[in-house]
Design a protein around this motif. Structure first.
Motif, PDB file in Angstrom:
ATOM      1  N   UNK A   1      39.528  31.070  54.961  1.00  0.00           N
ATOM      2  CA  UNK A   1      38.291  30.430  55.405  1.00  0.00           C
ATOM      3  C   UNK A   1      38.014  29.285  54.444  1.00  0.00           C
ATOM      4  N   UNK A   2      37.164  28.321  54.842  1.00  0.00           N
ATOM      5  CA  UNK A   2      36.875  27.205  53.940  1.00  0.00           C
ATOM      6  C   UNK A   2      36.219  27.633  52.627  1.00  0.00           C
ATOM      7  N   UNK A   3      35.447  28.726  52.672  1.00  0.00           N
ATOM      8  CA  UNK A   3      34.723  29.140  51.477  1.00  0.00           C
ATOM      9  C   UNK A   3      35.310  30.331  50.753  1.00  0.00           C
ATOM     10  N   UNK A   4      36.506  30.740  51.106  1.00  0.00           N
ATOM     11  CA  UNK A   4      37.102  31.906  50.454  1.00  0.00           C
ATOM     12  C   UNK A   4      37.086  31.736  48.930  1.00  0.00           C
ATOM     13  N   UNK A   5      36.643  32.767  48.255  1.00  0.00           N
ATOM     14  CA  UNK A   5      36.493  32.729  46.801  1.00  0.00           C
ATOM     15  C   UNK A   5      36.990  34.037  46.203  1.00  0.00           C
ATOM     16  N   UNK A   6      37.805  33.938  45.175  1.00  0.00           N
ATOM     17  CA  UNK A   6      38.224  35.115  44.420  1.00  0.00           C
ATOM     18  C   UNK A   6      37.358  35.212  43.170  1.00  0.00           C
ATOM     19  N   UNK A   7      37.210  36.427  42.654  1.00  0.00           N
ATOM     20  CA  UNK A   7      36.379  36.646  41.475  1.00  0.00           C
ATOM     21  C   UNK A   7      37.225  37.277  40.375  1.00  0.00           C
ATOM     22  N   UNK A   8      37.318  36.559  39.260  1.00  0.00           N
ATOM     23  CA  UNK A   8      38.128  37.009  38.122  1.00  0.00           C
ATOM     24  C   UNK A   8      37.238  37.672  37.079  1.00  0.00           C
ATOM     25  N   UNK A   9      37.699  38.804  36.566  1.00  0.00           N
ATOM     26  CA  UNK A   9      36.956  39.570  35.592  1.00  0.00           C
ATOM     27  C   UNK A   9      37.889  39.952  34.460  1.00  0.00           C
ATOM     28  N   UNK A  10      37.549  39.565  33.242  1.00  0.00           N
ATOM     29  CA  UNK A  10      38.371  39.934  32.088  1.00  0.00           C
ATOM     30  C   UNK A  10      38.461  41.448  31.986  1.00  0.00           C
ATOM     31  N   UNK A  11      39.632  41.929  31.556  1.00  0.00           N
ATOM     32  CA  UNK A  11      39.857  43.373  31.467  1.00  0.00           C
ATOM     33  C   UNK A  11      40.329  43.713  30.061  1.00  0.00           C
ATOM     34  N   UNK A  12      39.395  43.900  29.142  1.00  0.00           N
ATOM     35  CA  UNK A  12      39.770  44.088  27.727  1.00  0.00           C
ATOM     36  C   UNK A  12      40.147  45.520  27.367  1.00  0.00           C
ATOM     37  N   UNK A  13      40.063  46.442  28.336  1.00  0.00           N
ATOM     38  CA  UNK A  13      40.216  47.860  28.010  1.00  0.00           C
ATOM     39  C   UNK A  13      41.665  48.340  27.951  1.00  0.00           C
ATOM     40  N   UNK A  14      42.608  47.503  28.341  1.00  0.00           N
ATOM     41  CA  UNK A  14      43.994  47.965  28.436  1.00  0.00           C
ATOM     42  C   UNK A  14      44.918  46.807  28.078  1.00  0.00           C
ATOM     43  N   UNK A  15      45.786  46.996  27.092  1.00  0.00           N
ATOM     44  CA  UNK A  15      46.677  45.928  26.639  1.00  0.00           C
ATOM     45  C   UNK A  15      47.696  45.527  27.700  1.00  0.00           C
ATOM     46  N   UNK A  16      47.872  46.352  28.736  1.00  0.00           N
ATOM     47  CA  UNK A  16      48.848  46.027  29.771  1.00  0.00           C
ATOM     48  C   UNK A  16      48.361  44.955  30.729  1.00  0.00           C
TER      49      UNK A  16
END
Length: 226
Positions: free
Chosen positions: A143-158
């Motif tokens: 869609x024209x407005x498709x948006x992904x949301x990124x969230x840092x994940x500091x709980x796991x080194x993998x």
């Protein structure tokens, strides 16, 4: 990090609840058709307090219950402005009503009001909710407005981060571009520059199906061999 998800409605669209831990605030992502009853149960059982609704795009199977969730919990909703018109008329896309009717047997009644308060998001915006910071990644094509949301994940080194992808990319596939709101040329650019621009150790939480990793999709997803 607390993450709960469940598939809602005939399209089995993943609705996510994301928070720092059980028993605290959380963010609701893509509450679609028939999502609200299961969402209420998870909120009650886990002692959660919804703090906001993030929408990856305006298709009915991802946003159908957004206004109801926002109203019930007194919280705001975030969406890209290009998909905002769908919040009040998801059947405005040609043939959408017929498609929904074929899926459900009839087109479900829809409350034609926007979630309130409603916030528009742009690429690069950082949205602070429930003690978490989500980065908006505009990813048009499905869609024209498709948006992904990124969230840092500091709980796991993998892992470096989590990305809620909506219908941009799935495990082994990508979002459709043959619907009236789709654009294959734009989607190819999104896949090349936005999806493949993510770090290999990024976990992808898609709108349908199971989770995956960028490294896995980079190596095996036929639609990402660009």
């Amino acid at each position: 990090m607390f993450i709960a998800s469940f598939p809602a409605g005939a399209w089995q669209t993943n609705c996510y609840l994301v928070g720092p831990a059980p028993g605290g605030e959380c963010v609701v992502v893509d509450p679609g058709v028939t999502a609200i009853d299961t969402l209420r149960r998870i909120v009650r059982d886990q002692g959660l307090v919804p703090a906001g609704v993030l929408l990856t795009h305006g298709h009915i199977d991802h946003m159908f219950s957004a206004a109801a969730v926002a109203e019930e919990y007194g919280i705001g909703c975030w969406i890209h402005p290009a998909d905002r018109p769908s919040l009040t008329d998801p059947y405005s896309i040609p043939a959408a009503r017929e498609l929904v009717a074929r899926t459900f047997g009839e087109a479900p009644d829809f409350t034609d009001r926007e979630p309130s308060p409603l916030h528009e998001v742009a690429d690069g915006d950082r949205i602070e909710l429930a003690g978490l910071e989500f980065e908006a990644l505009h990813a048009p094509g499905h869609t024209p407005g498709s948006t992904m949301y990124r969230l840092a994940y500091p709980d796991d080194d993998r892992y470096d981060a989590l990305v809620l992808t909506g219908d941009v990319v799935f495990a082994g596939s990508v979002g459709r571009t043959d619907l009236p709101s789709g654009d294959p040329t734009v989607m190819a650019e999104t896949l090349r520059h936005v999806v493949l621009g993510l770090a290999d150790r990024t976990v992808l939480l898609p709108g349908h199906g199971g989770q995956t990793l960028v490294s896995r999709e980079r190596a095996t997803n036929p639609y990402l061999q660009l």
